[in-house]
Write a protein that holds these residues in place. Sequence first.
Motif, PDB file in Angstrom:
ATOM      1  N   TYR A 139       0.855  -1.190   0.000  1.00  0.00           N
ATOM      2  CA  TYR A 139       0.000   0.000   0.000  1.00  0.00           C
ATOM      3  C   TYR A 139       0.898   1.249   0.000  1.00  0.00           C
ATOM      4  CZ  TYR A 139      -2.934   3.662   2.061  1.00  0.00           C
ATOM      5  OH  TYR A 139      -3.561   4.858   2.323  1.00  0.00           O
ATOM      6  N   ARG A 140       0.910   1.972  -1.130  1.00  0.00           N
ATOM      7  CA  ARG A 140       1.762   3.152  -1.352  1.00  0.00           C
ATOM      8  C   ARG A 140       3.231   2.835  -1.035  1.00  0.00           C
ATOM      9  NH1 ARG A 140      -2.648   4.324  -2.915  1.00  0.00           N
ATOM     10  NH2 ARG A 140      -3.649   6.378  -2.855  1.00  0.00           N
ATOM     11  N   ARG A 166     -12.571  13.568  -8.595  1.00  0.00           N
ATOM     12  CA  ARG A 166     -11.305  14.160  -8.139  1.00  0.00           C
ATOM     13  C   ARG A 166     -11.383  15.684  -8.169  1.00  0.00           C
ATOM     14  NH1 ARG A 166      -6.822  10.412  -7.715  1.00  0.00           N
ATOM     15  NH2 ARG A 166      -5.529  12.237  -7.367  1.00  0.00           N
TER      16      ARG A 166
END
Length: 336
Positions: A162-163, A222
């Motif tokens: 994750y990231r 976004r």
Amino acid sequence: MIEKNVCLKPYNTFGLGAQAKLMARVDSVSNLQEILADNSLHNEPRFILGGGSNILLTKDIDALVIKNEISGIELINETEDSFFVKSGAGIPWHELVMHCITNGYAGIENLSLIPGNVGAAPMQNIGAYGVELKDVFHVLEAVELATGNVRSFSASECEFGYRESVFKRKLKDEFVISSVTLRLNKQANLNTSYGAIDQELERLGISSPTIKDVSQAVIGIRQSKLPDPKVLGNSGSFFKNPVVQTVIYEELKTKYPEIPGYPAGENTKLAAGWLIEQCGWKGKVVGNTGSHGKQALVLVNYGNATGVEIFNLSEQIMKSVYDTFGVQLEREVNVY
Ligand code: EPU
């Protein structure tokens, strides 16, 4: 050509005015290898800069900044169900997404409008709306700074999390990513399960969406929440969403019944934006910086902030989330 004393304001999405002692723009692997082999530059520390979308510059860079501008997008192979698309690391990520959508290569429509360049995508395994880079990743090529040698990395060698990837951990500052090859689908396998996408498609009156429609929906979401770095300096999510043991989440839930939590293996991922908002930071302006009014997880530069000011704000936020919830936030952005 080596430029001297370059102001980095246009090259980082926070719009921070740190200076680079030296800067070399490289547009090919051989060009990069020449710079690495240049004896007159051998004593300079090196700093690799891509799209500058995940960096907080708190000081000048007393080094040779290598600005990765390697371009080119190419369909290198095709099988019955896949397209293999190779992109230079210096291509803006969203440009690659648009190229794929125009050509009917499916799989990265949910990753529309993410700032930064292609080379940064595997560094932190970019993700949004239920899709991560690792889901479409095939292979990448990177140049070793110490030797100039080119090496390929498979998905498992990138150690995506994750990231996270091996390039943020074990191999930090050792390689420059030069190209990334994605395996994209001929038959779209749309992932609209992330609630907001379905809602946005409904709002747009679309019942059987194409990859272009999903991309448009993601762009709409976004734009409604995340500030445009060209207008208001920022670096997307400043912190990661913290992953805690599920028992901890259950305890927090008894005290805060509204707390969002998402399964992450046997653990639970909390929403950092929610934690920060509960601590009263959302929309708060502190000097030249603050937490964004529409998404608390995004820290912004109102024009004249320094990297130190933004860093100090992040420290205060981390402290108050820890004091309130006992949860330690971790920065997603790289601090220099
Ligand atoms: N929330 C709040 N207040 C806020 C922000 C969020 O209560 O100010 C709550 C929301 O109501 C929701 C939850 O937090 O229940 C999650 O919010 P959201 O869907 O906006 O996503 P996020 O977890 O805040 C992550 C990624 C984003 C990505 C989105 C969509 C991280 C660190 N961030 O944000 O990625 O676009 O999901 O998939 O994982 C980035 O990494 O730079 C980035 C923008």
